[in-house]
Write an enzyme that holds these catalytic residues in place. Structure first.
Site: not given
Ligand code: F6P
Length: 577
Positions: A298-299, A384, A415
């Site tokens: 999936g990734r 993952e 910042h």
């Protein structure tokens, strides 16, 4: 051999009979591997002790060639790793570690289509999705390239028909809005890429990404849309993911409530999945389905049909350039010697800080608005993949794995959290990423941002000594003595490592290279930690529990079956909602 293996296991922190497998189960090959890893690791430990106190500012002062020696270029991508706590020997020893871990062999197995995802018995072939070499890639003896190319051609034909207005909505209007409904790998990649390549998106097309199951997210997206001109892409590898299916059903109901006829679904809903049965069951004709395969994680899937929103947004040519860029990085990763190999060096530097310096996190800091979602994308890709505490054989890992990856656009971070990067008590190695050419017409903004980009890595590296701090105070017209105890708060110890990735400009090709660089970095680290980087069992337990809790939320009686905290929270929610 068995004795050497036992020693190696012992050295690695595994006490026979307490953690991992008892030493008698180590095969000769495993024993040899342990001994090689032990040797490489011990050499690195000794080296770490020898150079830990060296200051980068001194290394730069004594070696004017440091940038040339510790930087690499591939096409439009410059990788400067000279601001790291390394000398030549560090790279040599880290490459020896990679050799000991058998990186070259694992790399060969991955590209060849072996089932290196051993818990799911799957090949790992996102590289085949962008294989431009014409060389077949086989899974179980079958060349997958014809199927890959067929699906790319189907996606392209579909994308063209949306882009040129041939395929229209149910009232004959052009499609102007494309909504990707997916989560995790079925969301983060396409979203990140569509944001990064915004200047390349066809004018008049708007992309939306709906991932969160929070009803507010669905409402926010839907209220912007006109059903007559909206295309929904339901993207889910499994087509069972609760969040995605819930959002998809909501979108379907919204569409039907406005269009009034199921027959119109076909013009407005398409699916991307590996699960055609579930797609049909959902009510999407499989003619309107784009497929990928179980060997695409999936990734790692943005190169597959999961990239359909990208293809619609930037066109076939743009998508093809994205794949070309990734393929260029694949070739470099396969062919360059380890010590000149970008993903390998990036990975080894990560190992160096995480396993030797004890750095617990790693920051990704893009100085480019286009890359604002890169940290979130890389969080999934990295954490993952390598957030594991058993190795590929199911044994407890020998060392900590996957640092916590985090980040935000660098200029905003300055910042907010850079205080900790500069003066905090933790070492946080960071990747600084920017593009030389901007797509903005406000060129002076870019120089302001880039001046910060350069100053930050310099400041992190050099720091500011007591003497320099006193001088700075004097230069500002104050007296260091009057500044008193403030002086010590204004010292920067420096010696904080950074990588710099500078792209000539943001375009599909260069983005493809950048993403593939990180994919391979994660692979290399997984090999060194002996992990299966391609499964994700860690997401399962929470999902299973959520299912039974959902039933309990709808039951009338008080919930008693969990621990007192979970019972208390659920019952309070039921009372308050
Ligand atoms: O729960 C984690 C996960 O399985 C990810 O690995 C995956 O990218 C995401 O959920 C979505 O899965 P699917 O594409 O099957 O909906």
């Amino acid at each position: 051999m068995a004795e050497r293996a036992a020693n190696a296991l012992q050295w690695c922190g595994i006490r026979p009979g307490t953690r991992a497998l008892p030493e008698e189960r180590a095969t000769p090959a495993e024993a040899e591997h342990f001994v090689a890893m032990q040797k490489a690791t011990e050499a690195l430990m000794r080296h770490y002790e020898a150079i830990e106190s060296l200051q980068m500012r001194d290394m730069f002062a004594t070696d004017p060639q440091r940038f040339d020696r510790f930087s690499l270029e591939l096409g439009d991508l410059l990788f400067d790793y000279s601001k790291n706590r390394i000398i030549d020997e560090t790279i040599t020893l880290l490459c020896e570690l990679a050799e000991a871990a058998d990186l070259k062999e694992w790399r060969r197995l991955m590209f060849r289509g072996d089932k290196i995802n051993n818990t799911e018995q799957r090949a790992v072939l996102h590289t085949a999705l962008r294989n431009r070499s014409g060389i077949p890639v086989r899974v179980d003896g079958k060349d997958v390239m014809p199927e890959v190319n067929t699906e790319i051609a189907r996606m392209a034909a579909f994308a063209v028909s949306i882009r040129n207005g041939e395929r229209r909505g149910f009232t004959g209007k052009r499609i102007s809005d494309v909504v990707n409904i997916g989560i995790g790998g079925s969301d983060l990649g396409p979203k990140m890429v569509c944001e990064a390549l915004e200047p390349f998106i066809q004018p008049g097309l708007r992309l939306h990404f709906l991932s969160n199951v929070d009803g507010v997210a669905a409402e926010q997206v839907l209220q912007e849309l006109d059903p007559e001109t909206t295309l929904f892409i339901v993207a889910s590898k499994t087509f069972t993911t609760q969040e995605t299916m819930t959002n998809a059903r909501t979108a379907r109901e919204w569409f039907l409530s406005q269009s009034g006829d199921e027959a119109f679904i076909a013009s407005h809903f398409v699916a991307v999945s590996t699960n055609s049965e579930a797609v049909s069951a959902f009510g999407i004709d499989t003619d309107n389905m784009f497929v990928f395969w179980d060997w695409v994680g999936g990734r790692f899937s943005l190169w597959s049909a999961i990239g359909l929103p990208i293809m619609i947004a930037i066109g076939e040519e743009g998508f093809s350039e994205l794949l070309d860029g990734a393929h260029a990085m694949d070739c470099h990763f396969m062919e360059a010697p380890l010590e000149r190999n970008m993903p390998v060096i990036l990975a080894l530097l990560g190992i160096w800080y995480h396993n030797y310096f004890g750095a617990e996190s790693h920051a990704v800091l893009p100085y480019d608005q286009a890359l604002r979602s890169l940290p979130a994308y890389l969080q999934q890709l990295d954490m993952e993949s390598n957030g594991k505490s058993v190795d590929r054989d199911g044994r407890p890992v020998l060392t900590t794995t996957s640092p916590i990856l985090w980040g935000a656009t660098g200029i905003n971070g300055q910042h907010a959290f850079y205080q900790l990067l500069h003066q905090g008590s933790r070492l946080v190695p960071a990747d600084f990423i920017a593009t030389a050419e901007t797509h903005s017409s406000l060129k002076h903004h870019h120089d302001i941002m880039m001046s910060n980009f350069f100053s930050q890595t310099e400041a992190l590296m050099r720091g500011r000594t007591l003497g320099e701090t006193r001088e700075a105070i004097e230069d500002a017209g104050d007296s260091p003595d009057e500044a008193g105890h403030r002086v010590s708060h204004m010292i920067f110890e420096g010696n904080r490592p950074t990588n710099t990735l500078l792209l000539r400009k943001m375009n599909p090709f260069n983005l493809g290279m950048l993403v593939a660089l990180y994919e391979h970095k994660i692979f290399v680290q997984g090999v060194i930690w002996n992990l299966n980087s391609f499964d994700q069992w860690g997401g399962e337990l929470g999902k299973q529990l959520a299912k039974s809790i959902l039933d309990e939320l709808n039951a009338g009686s008080a919930v008693v079956g969990h621990d007192s905290s979970t019972n208390g929270l659920i019952n309070t929610y039921k009372r308050l909602r």
